[in-house]
Design an enzyme around this catalytic site. Structure first.
Site, PDB file in Angstrom:
ATOM      1  N   GLY A 221      37.277 -15.213 -22.170  1.00 47.24           N
ATOM      2  CA  GLY A 221      38.726 -15.197 -22.330  1.00 47.24           C
ATOM      3  C   GLY A 221      39.387 -16.247 -21.454  1.00 47.24           C
ATOM      4  O   GLY A 221      39.049 -16.394 -20.284  1.00 47.24           O
TER       5      GLY A 221
ATOM      6  N   ASP B 124      40.395 -10.564 -14.978  1.00 47.84           N
ATOM      7  CA  ASP B 124      40.026  -9.215 -14.534  1.00 47.84           C
ATOM      8  C   ASP B 124      39.827  -9.111 -13.023  1.00 47.84           C
ATOM      9  O   ASP B 124      39.757  -8.003 -12.483  1.00 47.84           O
ATOM     10  CB  ASP B 124      38.748  -8.756 -15.239  1.00 47.84           C
ATOM     11  CG  ASP B 124      38.946  -8.536 -16.729  1.00 47.84           C
ATOM     12  OD1 ASP B 124      40.043  -8.080 -17.112  1.00 47.84           O
ATOM     13  OD2 ASP B 124      38.032  -8.831 -17.511  1.00 47.84           O
TER      14      ASP B 124
ATOM     15  N   GLY C  91      41.775  -4.916 -18.617  1.00 45.00           N
ATOM     16  CA  GLY C  91      40.998  -4.335 -17.533  1.00 45.00           C
ATOM     17  C   GLY C  91      40.060  -3.282 -18.062  1.00 45.00           C
ATOM     18  O   GLY C  91      40.446  -2.128 -18.225  1.00 45.00           O
TER      19      GLY C  91
ATOM     20  N   GLN D 285      49.811 -11.843 -21.631  1.00 49.45           N
ATOM     21  CA  GLN D 285      49.653 -11.775 -20.181  1.00 49.45           C
ATOM     22  C   GLN D 285      48.789 -12.904 -19.633  1.00 49.45           C
ATOM     23  O   GLN D 285      49.005 -13.363 -18.510  1.00 49.45           O
ATOM     24  CB  GLN D 285      49.078 -10.411 -19.774  1.00 49.45           C
ATOM     25  CG  GLN D 285      47.674 -10.148 -20.287  1.00 49.45           C
ATOM     26  CD  GLN D 285      47.312  -8.678 -20.287  1.00 49.45           C
ATOM     27  OE1 GLN D 285      47.342  -8.030 -19.254  1.00 49.45           O
ATOM     28  NE2 GLN D 285      46.979  -8.140 -21.443  1.00 49.45           N
TER      29      GLN D 285
ATOM     30  N   THR E 207      38.425 -15.452 -14.131  1.00 47.89           N
ATOM     31  CA  THR E 207      38.579 -14.226 -14.904  1.00 47.89           C
ATOM     32  C   THR E 207      39.873 -13.529 -14.534  1.00 47.89           C
ATOM     33  O   THR E 207      40.158 -13.341 -13.348  1.00 47.89           O
ATOM     34  CB  THR E 207      37.405 -13.240 -14.720  1.00 47.89           C
ATOM     35  OG1 THR E 207      37.711 -12.016 -15.407  1.00 47.89           O
ATOM     36  CG2 THR E 207      37.114 -12.926 -13.268  1.00 47.89           C
TER      37      THR E 207
END
EC number: 2.7.1.90
Length: 421
Positions: free
Chosen positions: A15, A145, A192, A300, A143
């Site tokens: 991503g 995350d 997440g 986002q 990332t």
């Protein structure tokens, strides 16, 4: 006689983020000044660009356009979700990489991604040695995350964190103003899967009692329906409305995701979809409150217009450091962000072995989550706050941000054989 320069291969993986191109900018600008590196080839759509021998010649891009990558979101060369299996399972893919690298005089491999990507870079460094064509492999962290180990934080996360905190604050103002006669509950879903860092960032918007978000649902905390609904009801009765941030990976005690779509992605991860409407309908059915929900989804991670200046600086620094590591003769390592122990936030560049980073997920510490499991602690706030600091606006024209679109000219193929993926 001048020392021979070898070419480099750079690929974006998984991503994308609002700042991954800032890392690409750091790699390319630093490599152009290197005494050891010739051209930088970028993989068209990530690692599959190498497997298909679809290499983008970044030397064809102007100095101005490469600099413009620092302000451009997404992956300028294309990314992909293609995980190379273990060498034992599919040695052919690794052999193909070496074959392509050898054909194009590539001795440097910069892989910009998360844990799976660092694993691939580590394996390539090992196999290239055994095949008699050693390649310097440097992983570059990326990332949203924020779940890579060793590094204090991950490029891409700070900007998502800023977007989420701003979004829940603004949405809450909207809901609060209409709550008397309309919507009383707003649910915002964020990314997440296993780690709740992004959801936690929403908590930065809550600076005093009554501020949104009133509830955060983390993957690290088992979802308790009864406890959750009681919290929602109390919040609405006390403040007139309730704003919730929910991580897509929120799950019950037995590990079942609230929103398991029943399918898996290219990495073998379960596809998660629609936890926000799941939670909103639960509230409607049990409490009867009118609700609205929103899924941040790609917004986002694509929101370059509101990127964190800290994040942009760190993303560029990681790309720059990766090339400097290669120039220094380092191999199978990844540059990291090291937070200094100073009163005012500061950081420096460190390094980690790829073997220590590969396929390891960093979860939120329990001390970062409030005792009731619905908010962030002051310790967490102190960790998160510096990462969203500063603005780094892109140039605007006609009221819209101006982003760079590269020519992405491919290098002529040298291998006769094609490779099926």
């Amino acid at each position: 006689m001048a020392k021979k320069k070898y070419n480099a291969f750079y690929a974006q993986s998984g991503g994308v983020t609002a700042v991954i191109n800032a890392t690409a900018c750091g790699v390319i600008e630093t490599a152009r000044a290197s005494k050891n590196i010739g051209k930088v080839y970028a993989g068209k759509n990530g690692i599959i660009g190498a497997l298909r021998e679809e290499l983008i010649d970044t030397s064809k891009e102007s100095k101005k356009d490469i600099a413009g990558l620092k302000f451009t979101p997404s992956g300028a060369f294309g990314s992909c979700r293609h995980k190379l299996k273990s060498i034992e399972e599919n040695k052919a893919e690794y052999e193909r990489l070496i074959e392509v690298f050898k054909a194009h005089d590539i001795r440097y491999f910069f892989y910009n991604g998360g844990g799976d990507s660092q694993d691939t870079a580590h394996k390539v460094s090992q196999l290239s040695e055994t095949m008699g064509y050693p390649i310097t492999c440097i992983g570059i962290p990326k990332t949203v995350d924020n779940d890579l180990p060793i590094t204090d934080n991950c490029p891409g996360f700070g900007s998502v964190a800023k977007y989420v905190a701003v979004s829940i604050r603004e949405a809450a103002f909207d809901v609060k103003s209409m709550a008397e006669t309309s919507t009383k509950v707003f649910v915002m879903e964020v990314m997440g899967r296993h780690a709740g860092w992004i959801a936690a960032a929403g908590g930065l918007a809550c600076e005093k009692e009554g501020d949104a978000p009133h509830i955060i649902l983390f993957p690290e905390i088992a979802f308790n329906k009864e406890k959750f609904l009681k919290k929602v009801d109390r919040t609405v009765k006390k403040f007139g409305y309730c704003a919730i941030v929910v991580s897509e990976g929120t799950a019950y005690k037995d590990g079942t995701f609230l929103a398991d779509a029943g399918t898996v992605d290219a990495f073998g991860h379960k596809q998660l979809g629609g936890v926000a409407p799941e939670v909103a309908n639960m509230i409607k059915d049990e409490l009867g409150y009118k609700y609205h929900w929103a899924v941040s989804d790609y917004l986002q991670r694509a929101a370059r217009h509101i990127a964190s200046a800290t994040d942009v600086d760190q993303a560029y620094a990681m790309g720059k450091a990766a090339v400097e590591f290669a120039d220094a003769g380092k191999n199978a390592v990844m540059p990291t962000i090291v937070r200094k122990n100073t009163k005012k936030y500061s950081w420096t560049v460190g390094e980690a072995k790829l073997a220590d980073v590969a396929n390891v997920e960093k979860m939120m510490p329990r001390s970062y989550i409030t005792r009731d499991g619905f908010g962030i602690t002051e310790e967490c706030r102190q960790y998160l706050q510096p990462l969203i600091q500063g603005e780094s606006y892109p140039p605007y024209k006609n009221g819209l941000p101006q982003y760079v679109e590269l020519k992405n000219e491919l290098v002529k193929k040298k291998l006769k054989t094609k490779f099926k993926i």
